[in-house]
Enzyme design. Structure first.
Site, PDB file in Angstrom:
ATOM      1  N   HIS A   1       0.759  -1.217   0.143  1.00 18.17           N
ATOM      2  CA  HIS A   1      -0.160   0.178   0.099  1.00 18.17           C
ATOM      3  C   HIS A   1       0.936   1.170  -0.081  1.00 18.17           C
ATOM      4  O   HIS A   1       0.716   2.442  -0.827  1.00 18.17           O
ATOM      5  CB  HIS A   1      -1.105   0.005   1.438  1.00 18.17           C
ATOM      6  CG  HIS A   1      -1.612  -1.121   1.344  1.00 18.17           C
ATOM      7  ND1 HIS A   1      -2.506  -1.574   2.598  1.00 18.17           N
ATOM      8  CD2 HIS A   1      -2.562  -1.433  -0.206  1.00 18.17           C
ATOM      9  CE1 HIS A   1      -3.023  -2.643   2.106  1.00 18.17           C
ATOM     10  NE2 HIS A   1      -3.644  -2.533   0.954  1.00 18.17           N
TER      11      HIS A   1
ATOM     12  N   LYS B   1     -18.929  -7.102   7.432  1.00 22.71           N
ATOM     13  CA  LYS B   1     -17.803  -7.698   7.496  1.00 22.71           C
ATOM     14  C   LYS B   1     -16.735  -7.354   8.115  1.00 22.71           C
ATOM     15  O   LYS B   1     -16.831  -6.708   8.011  1.00 22.71           O
ATOM     16  CB  LYS B   1     -16.549  -7.920   6.019  1.00 22.71           C
ATOM     17  CG  LYS B   1     -15.952  -8.543   5.396  1.00 22.71           C
ATOM     18  CD  LYS B   1     -15.620  -8.544   4.080  1.00 22.71           C
ATOM     19  CE  LYS B   1     -14.082  -8.599   3.869  1.00 22.71           C
ATOM     20  NZ  LYS B   1     -13.972  -7.654   2.163  1.00 22.71           N
TER      21      LYS B   1
ATOM     22  N   ARG C   1      -0.677  -7.184  -8.931  1.00 20.22           N
ATOM     23  CA  ARG C   1      -0.297  -7.578  -8.480  1.00 20.22           C
ATOM     24  C   ARG C   1       0.264  -8.571  -9.182  1.00 20.22           C
ATOM     25  O   ARG C   1       1.107  -8.802  -9.314  1.00 20.22           O
ATOM     26  CB  ARG C   1       0.045  -7.885  -7.328  1.00 20.22           C
ATOM     27  CG  ARG C   1       0.529  -6.992  -5.589  1.00 20.22           C
ATOM     28  CD  ARG C   1      -0.571  -7.806  -4.602  1.00 20.22           C
ATOM     29  NE  ARG C   1      -2.111  -7.211  -5.018  1.00 20.22           N
ATOM     30  CZ  ARG C   1      -2.850  -7.697  -3.691  1.00 20.22           C
ATOM     31  NH1 ARG C   1      -2.340  -8.017  -2.216  1.00 20.22           N
ATOM     32  NH2 ARG C   1      -4.073  -7.251  -3.620  1.00 20.22           N
TER      33      ARG C   1
ATOM     34  N   SER D   1      -2.835  -8.441   2.800  1.00 21.30           N
ATOM     35  CA  SER D   1      -3.049  -8.292   3.857  1.00 21.30           C
ATOM     36  C   SER D   1      -3.490  -9.063   4.199  1.00 21.30           C
ATOM     37  O   SER D   1      -3.723  -9.511   5.557  1.00 21.30           O
ATOM     38  CB  SER D   1      -4.122  -6.696   3.724  1.00 21.30           C
ATOM     39  OG  SER D   1      -3.758  -5.600   3.199  1.00 21.30           O
TER      40      SER D   1
HETATM   41  P1  ADP Z   1      -9.323  -4.409  -1.565  1.00 18.88           P
HETATM   42  O1  ADP Z   1     -10.069  -4.954  -0.393  1.00 18.88           O
HETATM   43  O2  ADP Z   1     -10.106  -2.725  -2.329  1.00 18.88           O
HETATM   44  O3  ADP Z   1      -8.712  -5.679  -2.285  1.00 18.88           O
HETATM   45  P2  ADP Z   1      -6.736  -3.999  -0.610  1.00 18.88           P
HETATM   46  O4  ADP Z   1      -6.184  -3.080   0.727  1.00 18.88           O
HETATM   47  O5  ADP Z   1      -6.084  -5.287  -0.234  1.00 18.88           O
HETATM   48  O6  ADP Z   1      -8.065  -3.939  -0.458  1.00 18.88           O
HETATM   49  O7  ADP Z   1      -5.996  -3.213  -1.282  1.00 18.88           O
HETATM   50  C1  ADP Z   1      -5.979  -2.088  -2.009  1.00 18.88           C
HETATM   51  C2  ADP Z   1      -5.775  -1.517  -3.104  1.00 18.88           C
HETATM   52  O8  ADP Z   1      -4.300  -1.908  -3.358  1.00 18.88           O
HETATM   53  C3  ADP Z   1      -5.855  -3.027  -4.338  1.00 18.88           C
HETATM   54  O9  ADP Z   1      -5.699  -1.855  -5.737  1.00 18.88           O
HETATM   55  C4  ADP Z   1      -4.974  -3.227  -4.002  1.00 18.88           C
HETATM   56  O10 ADP Z   1      -4.905  -4.143  -5.701  1.00 18.88           O
HETATM   57  C5  ADP Z   1      -3.367  -2.493  -3.632  1.00 18.88           C
HETATM   58  N1  ADP Z   1      -2.563  -3.282  -3.035  1.00 18.88           N
HETATM   59  C6  ADP Z   1      -2.588  -3.873  -2.083  1.00 18.88           C
HETATM   60  N2  ADP Z   1      -1.489  -4.561  -2.078  1.00 18.88           N
HETATM   61  C7  ADP Z   1      -0.699  -4.510  -2.884  1.00 18.88           C
HETATM   62  C8  ADP Z   1       0.854  -4.575  -3.384  1.00 18.88           C
HETATM   63  N3  ADP Z   1       1.062  -5.902  -2.438  1.00 18.88           N
HETATM   64  N4  ADP Z   1       1.073  -4.224  -4.195  1.00 18.88           N
HETATM   65  C9  ADP Z   1       0.504  -3.351  -5.140  1.00 18.88           C
HETATM   66  N5  ADP Z   1      -0.965  -2.405  -4.983  1.00 18.88           N
HETATM   67  C10 ADP Z   1      -1.457  -3.188  -3.754  1.00 18.88           C
END
Ligand code: ADP
Length: 164
Positions: A17, A41, A95, A133
């Site tokens: 992030h 959730k 990713r 995450s």
């Molecule tokens: P969501 O439930 O919206 O997917 P996340 O917190 O998992 O929420 O992810 C938010 C955004 O950050 C998404 O666009 C996701 O692809 C991006 N993201 C999460 N982890 C990574 C990472 N390791 N590298 C690049 N982008 C990431």
């Protein structure tokens, strides 16, 4: 003024992030980070805890860039939240091909609902591409070392969360 909206669950904030925030911030004058609140959730971390994590990251990132940052929450459609904050860009990280398939569909539907907001994808940097995450939560819950995947302050919060 160019405004971007970066939505996510941030449960917890990871180095992935932070990488997207750091790089996405160079594209806009203001970046609004939206913590999604999904009713029904139950996340591991509360909105307040996620805000603390993001604030710490922004303090760091803000030292090197003039972009304005704002942290907000939203519980409805991403497009409505983006519109509310007058964002022209929706920022998402990619990713792998699984992210791509999902995000292409989302951006297509969001684009039809709101043609004046453009989705901008940033490819994950090689060093953080594997970080998710959900896996961080799993590793932390089993007492594993999450230091390589999250900022130090987040690792401390994970440790505290699972200590009790
Ligand atoms: P969501 O439930 O919206 O997917 P996340 O917190 O998992 O929420 O992810 C938010 C955004 O950050 C998404 O666009 C996701 O692809 C991006 N993201 C999460 N982890 C990574 C990472 N390791 N590298 C690049 N982008 C990431």
């Amino acid at each position: 003024m160019r405004t971007g909206f970066y939505p996510g669950s941030f449960d917890p904030v990871t180095n992935g992030h932070s990488d997207i925030i750091r790089r996405g911030a160079t594209l806009v004058d203001k970046l609004v980070i939206g913590i999604g609140v999904h009713h029904g959730k139950k996340p591991l971390f509360s909105v307040d805890e996620k805000t603390v994590m993001l604030e710490a990251e922004l303090r760091n990132i803000g030292k090197h860039i003039n972009t304005k940052f704002e942290i907000t929450t939203f519980d409805g459609l991403v497009v409505d939240a983006a519109k509310h904050h007058k964002a022209e860009f929706l920022l998402r990280g990619l990713r792998n091909s699984e992210d791509l398939a999902y995000e292409m569909q989302m951006s297509g539907m969001n684009g039809e609902m709101m043609p004046d907001v453009q989705t901008v994808f940033l490819p994950a940097s090689p060093g953080v591409q594997h970080i998710a995450s959900s896996l961080v939560r799993q590793i932390a819950s089993m007492g594993g070392n999450v230091q390589p995947f999250v900022p130090g302050h987040v690792a401390d919060m994970l440790k505290a969360k699972f200590a009790g």
